[in-house]
Write a protein that holds these residues in place. Structure first.
Motif, short mmCIF file in Angstrom:
data_model
loop_
_atom_site.label_atom_id
_atom_site.label_comp_id
_atom_site.label_asym_id
_atom_site.label_seq_id
_atom_site.Cartn_x
_atom_site.Cartn_y
_atom_site.Cartn_z
N LEU A 149 13.15 2.79 1.29
CA LEU A 149 12.94 2.60 -0.15
C LEU A 149 11.83 3.50 -0.68
CD1 LEU A 149 13.26 -1.28 -0.55
CD2 LEU A 149 14.91 0.47 -1.23
N ALA A 150 10.90 3.88 0.20
CA ALA A 150 9.81 4.76 -0.21
C ALA A 150 10.18 6.23 -0.03
CB ALA A 150 8.55 4.45 0.59
N GLY A 151 11.42 6.50 0.38
CA GLY A 151 11.87 7.88 0.54
C GLY A 151 11.27 8.57 1.75
N ARG A 152 10.95 7.79 2.80
CA ARG A 152 10.37 8.35 4.01
C ARG A 152 11.30 8.17 5.19
NH1 ARG A 152 4.02 6.39 3.87
NH2 ARG A 152 3.57 7.03 1.72
N LYS A 153 11.13 9.02 6.21
CA LYS A 153 11.87 8.80 7.45
C LYS A 153 11.32 7.55 8.13
CE LYS A 153 12.98 13.64 8.43
NZ LYS A 153 12.82 14.76 9.40
N PRO A 154 12.20 6.64 8.58
CA PRO A 154 11.72 5.41 9.21
C PRO A 154 10.79 5.70 10.38
CG PRO A 154 14.04 5.23 8.72
CD PRO A 154 13.67 6.66 8.43
N LEU A 155 9.62 5.11 10.35
CA LEU A 155 8.62 5.30 11.39
C LEU A 155 9.16 4.96 12.76
CD1 LEU A 155 5.52 5.86 11.85
CD2 LEU A 155 5.20 3.38 11.66
N ILE A 212 0.83 -1.21 0.00
CA ILE A 212 0.00 0.00 0.00
C ILE A 212 0.86 1.26 0.00
CG2 ILE A 212 -1.68 1.32 1.34
CD1 ILE A 212 -3.03 -1.24 2.07
N ILE A 213 1.96 1.24 0.74
CA ILE A 213 2.85 2.40 0.71
C ILE A 213 3.45 2.58 -0.69
CG2 ILE A 213 5.12 3.22 1.51
CD1 ILE A 213 4.30 2.50 4.29
N ALA A 214 3.77 1.47 -1.35
CA ALA A 214 4.27 1.55 -2.73
C ALA A 214 3.25 2.20 -3.65
CB ALA A 214 4.65 0.16 -3.23
N GLU A 263 2.99 5.80 -5.83
CA GLU A 263 2.74 5.63 -7.26
C GLU A 263 3.80 4.78 -7.95
OE1 GLU A 263 2.09 9.48 -9.02
OE2 GLU A 263 0.34 9.89 -7.77
N TYR A 264 4.24 3.72 -7.26
CA TYR A 264 5.16 2.77 -7.88
C TYR A 264 4.39 1.91 -8.88
CZ TYR A 264 8.72 3.75 -4.28
OH TYR A 264 9.66 4.35 -3.48
N ASP A 265 5.11 1.37 -9.87
CA ASP A 265 4.46 0.47 -10.81
C ASP A 265 4.27 -0.89 -10.14
OD1 ASP A 265 6.90 -0.88 -10.88
OD2 ASP A 265 7.50 0.01 -12.79
N ILE A 266 3.68 -1.84 -10.87
CA ILE A 266 3.33 -3.13 -10.27
C ILE A 266 4.56 -3.87 -9.76
CG2 ILE A 266 3.36 -4.30 -12.53
CD1 ILE A 266 1.07 -6.07 -11.44
#
Length: 202
Positions: A137-143, A20-22, A26-29
């Motif tokens: 990998l999603a370019g976010r700060k680790p939760l 869902i985060i991917a 807007e990552y591809d399949i």
């Protein structure tokens, strides 16, 4: 029995979380499947590296990989309106994955005869490692490093299992539900660990 059930629960929960985060990014399949699988198995890979178990042992979990791929496929095919509620349910899946894998990681270390601190580290890394890799990998700060209390609950699970307070399958399931509930409460009520900010002078 508890080991297999918690492994399956954690795998499904984190695979869904990563997928869902991917899609949010807007990552591809291919990216959706990759991030889902990495989230589901990243914590176990990091744990194995640190406690001396071959990472290749992960490839023996054929059923878990099948579970992850099926879960990702279902999420990918979900109606967009349903996925729009991820902000409401995403933390819930994350809490389930954290709790299940924290308990599983601690059990793994105890079965290998490792000391208490190793079981705690194994619980933390198995429970939060996949999520950290996912966020990076999603370019976010680790939760786990910036938000409400997260890895502390995994450490508590690891400690209780390693000192033999939790012994039976029933107690393991009770611990799983307790850690899940504590994680949900921590993000619902914004429980946070103390922080310090360094002010830079110009």
């Amino acid at each position: 029995m508890a080991w297999e059930v918690l492994s399956a629960i954690g795998t499904i929960a984190f695979a869904v979380s990563g997928a869902i985060i991917a899609m949010e990014e807007e990552y591809d399949i291919f990216g959706v499947y990759l991030l889902g699988v990495v989230t589901a198995f990243g914590g176990g890979a990091i744990r194995n590296l640190l406690i001396g178990v071959p990472v290749s042992a992960l490839w023996e979990q054929e059923f878990m990989f099948q579970l992850a791929l099926i879960s990702i496929t279902i999420v990918f095919l979900f109606p967009h309106k349903t996925l729009g509620h991820w902000n409401r349910w995403g933390h819930f899946f994350d809490a389930i994955g954290l709790s299940a894998f924290a308990v599983q990681g601690a059990l793994f270390a105890v079965e290998l005869g490792l000391p208490v601190y190793a079981a705690v580290v194994a619980a933390v890394l198995t429970g939060s490692g996949g999520g950290m890799v996912r966020d990076l990998l999603a370019g976010r700060k680790p939760l786990v490093l910036k938000a409400e209390i997260y890895a502390v609950w995994a450490a508590i699970a690891g400690l209780l299992i390693s000192i033999d307070v939790i012994r039976t399958d029933f107690m393991l399931y009770a611990l799983f539900f307790a850690i899940t509930l504590l994680r949900i409460l921590s993000y619902t009520y914004k429980w946070k660990l103390p922080t310090r900010k360094i002010l830079t002078t110009s």
